[in-house]
Enzyme design. Structure first.
Site, PDB file in Angstrom:
ATOM      1  N   ASP A 162     -50.678   1.857  23.504  1.00 29.99           N
ATOM      2  CA  ASP A 162     -50.178   3.196  23.823  1.00 29.99           C
ATOM      3  C   ASP A 162     -48.766   3.470  23.330  1.00 29.99           C
ATOM      4  O   ASP A 162     -48.124   4.416  23.795  1.00 29.99           O
ATOM      5  CB  ASP A 162     -50.246   3.441  25.334  1.00 29.99           C
ATOM      6  CG  ASP A 162     -49.427   2.444  26.132  1.00 29.99           C
ATOM      7  OD1 ASP A 162     -48.859   1.505  25.532  1.00 29.99           O
ATOM      8  OD2 ASP A 162     -49.369   2.588  27.375  1.00 29.99           O
ATOM      9  N   GLU A 163     -48.274   2.707  22.365  1.00 28.52           N
ATOM     10  CA  GLU A 163     -46.931   2.994  21.869  1.00 28.52           C
ATOM     11  C   GLU A 163     -46.772   2.543  20.427  1.00 28.52           C
ATOM     12  O   GLU A 163     -47.416   1.611  19.960  1.00 28.52           O
ATOM     13  CB  GLU A 163     -45.860   2.353  22.757  1.00 28.52           C
ATOM     14  CG  GLU A 163     -45.930   0.854  22.831  1.00 28.52           C
ATOM     15  CD  GLU A 163     -44.807   0.270  23.680  1.00 28.52           C
ATOM     16  OE1 GLU A 163     -43.645   0.685  23.524  1.00 28.52           O
ATOM     17  OE2 GLU A 163     -45.108  -0.615  24.493  1.00 28.52           O
ATOM     18  N   ASP A 199     -44.433   6.980  23.110  1.00 27.24           N
ATOM     19  CA  ASP A 199     -45.050   6.263  24.228  1.00 27.24           C
ATOM     20  C   ASP A 199     -46.002   7.221  24.949  1.00 27.24           C
ATOM     21  O   ASP A 199     -45.561   8.219  25.530  1.00 27.24           O
ATOM     22  CB  ASP A 199     -43.956   5.763  25.168  1.00 27.24           C
ATOM     23  CG  ASP A 199     -44.474   4.801  26.220  1.00 27.24           C
ATOM     24  OD1 ASP A 199     -45.699   4.556  26.260  1.00 27.24           O
ATOM     25  OD2 ASP A 199     -43.665   4.283  27.009  1.00 27.24           O
TER      26      ASP A 199
END
Length: 363
Positions: A108-109, A11
Site C-alpha cells: 500500500d505504499e 500511502d
C-alpha cells in the site's frame, strides 16, 4: 517553480478496509475491522481498521477480542490477500503510466521521483493531480508526502492522514521534523528511541542538535552520524525501480497460543495459496520451501527443504511445508507464530519433476 529534486511518498489510507468499501459500497462510512485469523470469533488480530473504527479506539495489531469490546457494532471481515494485491496492482500500474520511476515498498505504499515531470506544473501540483487520479480511477484514498528526498517524503505522508497532502519545501526539512518525538523518525525503532531518551534526546530536533561524539559513543561511528543526518532531514537515497526478489514469505501471528492441528494446517494451505499467487504474478518457480515456528516461550526455529525441481503450485508448497511441520512440531505444542517462505528461484520456463527426493536443511 520546479524543484531540483522532487520525491513523492504515496500511502494508501487504511488500505484493506478501503478496498472492502470499494468492492461493497454499502460498507462506506461504517467501522470496518479487517482481521487476521477468525473474524467471527475472539481469535486473531486486527490487520486494518477503517478511520470510522479508529474513532472507537480500534487499531492495527489489537487482539480482535479487545476490538469487539471497544466496537461491538463494527463490521468484522477476514483478510483477503488476493483481493488486496489485485487493487494494489491497479494503483501501481496507474502510477507507472505517469512515470517509470516508481518504487513500491509494500502493498500500500510507494515512492515516485517526479523531478523530470515538472514543467507547467511543479511537484506539489503534480502530487495533488496524482492523488485525485488515484481516487477517481480506483476509489482509494491516499496520503501523499512531497519533499526533496525519500526520508522526508515518507515522514510527510503520515503527517495529515487520511487523504492529506503535505509539502515540505527544500530547506525546511529540519524545521518540519524538529518537534516530532524522536521515536517517530523513520528508521528509529523503540529500542533506539529508549536509548536516545535516556541520553536526554526526546525530539528529532534534540537529535539534530546532539553532541555527535556522544551519539558515536553510544551507537557506533557510522550509525551515530547517520541518525544525526536523518534528524536534519538529509538523505541521498534514490528511488529504486526494481529489486531482485530473493524470497517470498507469509506469516500468521496468533494472539492466543494455537495448537490445533487442523487450524494450523488450514493456515499453511492459505499461506501456500497466497505464495503461489505471488509466484505466478512474478513468473517465478521456487525450489526451497521453509517454515518458521515461534513457540509460546518466544523460541523461534526455521526448517527448510529443497525440492528436486522448482514449483509454483500451492498444493506442492503446502505438502512440503506440512512435511516440515511434522518433523519440527510436536502435536499439542502451542505456537504464537507460523510462517511459510519460498526461495531459491528460477523462471517459469524451468523443467518440473516430482517433489522427491528432498534435501533437508535446518537451523
Amino acid at each position: 517553480m520546479a524543484w531540483l529534486r522532487c520525491i513523492l511518498h504515496i500511502d494508501l489510507d487504511a488500505f484493506y478496509a478501503s478496498v472492502e468499501e470499494v468492492v461493497n459500497p454499502d460498507l462506506a462510512g461504517l467501522p470496518i475491522i479487517v482481521v487476521m485469523g477468525e473474524a467471527n470469533t475472539q481469535r486473531g488480530a486486527v490487520a486494518t481498521a477503517s478511520y470510522a473504527a479508529r474513532r472507537f479506539g480500534v487499531h492495527s495489531a489489537m487482539p480482535v477480542g479487545q476490538a469487539r469490546k471497544l466496537c461491538p457494532q463494527g463490521v468484522y471481515l477476514p483478510v483477503r490477500h488476493g483481493l488486496y494485491e489485485e487493487h494494489s496492482q491497479k494503483v501501481m500500474d496507474l502510477l507507472r503510466q505517469q512515470t517509470p520511476l516508481i518504487e513500491q515498498v509494500s502493498i500500500d505504499e510507494c515512492y515516485a521521483d517526479i523531478t523530470a515531470l515538472q514543467g507547467e506544473l511543479d511537484g506539489p501540483q503534480i502530487a495533488a493531480q496524482w492523488q485525485e487520479l488515484v481516487k477517481t480511477q480506483t476509489g482509494l484514498g491516499a496520503s501523499v508526502g512531497v519533499a526533496a528526498n525519500k526520508l522526508v517524503a515518507k515522514m510527510a505522508s503520515g503527517h495529515n492522514k487520511p487523504s492529506g497532502l503535505t509539502v515540505v519545501e527544500p530547506g525546511y526539512e529540519a524545521e518540519f521534523l524538529s518537534p516530532m518525538p524522536v521515536g517517530d523518525l523513520y528508521g528509529v525503532g523503540p529500542k533506539w528511541a529508549a536509548r536516545l531518551n535516556s541520553l536526554g534526546v526526546m525530539t528529532v530536533g534534540d537529535l539534530a542538535a546532539a553532541d555527535l561524539d556522544i551519539l558515536r559513543e553510544n551507537f557506533g561511528p557510522h550509525l551515530g552520524q547517520d541518525l544525526q543526518e536523518r534528524a536534519a532531514g538529509r538523505s541521498s537515497e534514490t528511488v529504486i525501480t526494481s529489486r531482485e526478489t530473493k524470497s517470498l514469505s507469509a506469516e500468521r501471528t496468533f494472539f492466543e497460543d494455537t495448537y490445533n492441528r487442523a487450524e494450523l494446517w488450514r493456515h499453511i494451505q492459505q499461506m501456500s495459496e497466497e505464495l503461489a499467487g505471488r509466484l505466478h504474478k512474478q513468473e517465478l518457480l521456487a525450489r526451497t520451501i521453509a517454515i518458521k515456528l515461534r513457540f509460546n516461550n518466544w523460541r523461534t526455529i526455521t526448517r527448510a527443504i529443497t525440492l528436486a525441481s522448482p514449483t509454483d503450485l500451492a498444493d506442492e508448497i503446502a505438502f512440503a511445508a506440512g512435511g516440515l511441520m511434522r518433523m519440527a512440531w510436536k502435536r499439542g505444542t502451542p505456537l504464537r507464530l507460523l510462517g511459510v517462505r519460498v526461495s531459491n528461484f528460477s523462471e517459469t520456463g524451468a523443467p518440473r519433476q516430482l517433489l522427491f527426493p528432498y534435501s533437508y536443511r535446518t537451523r
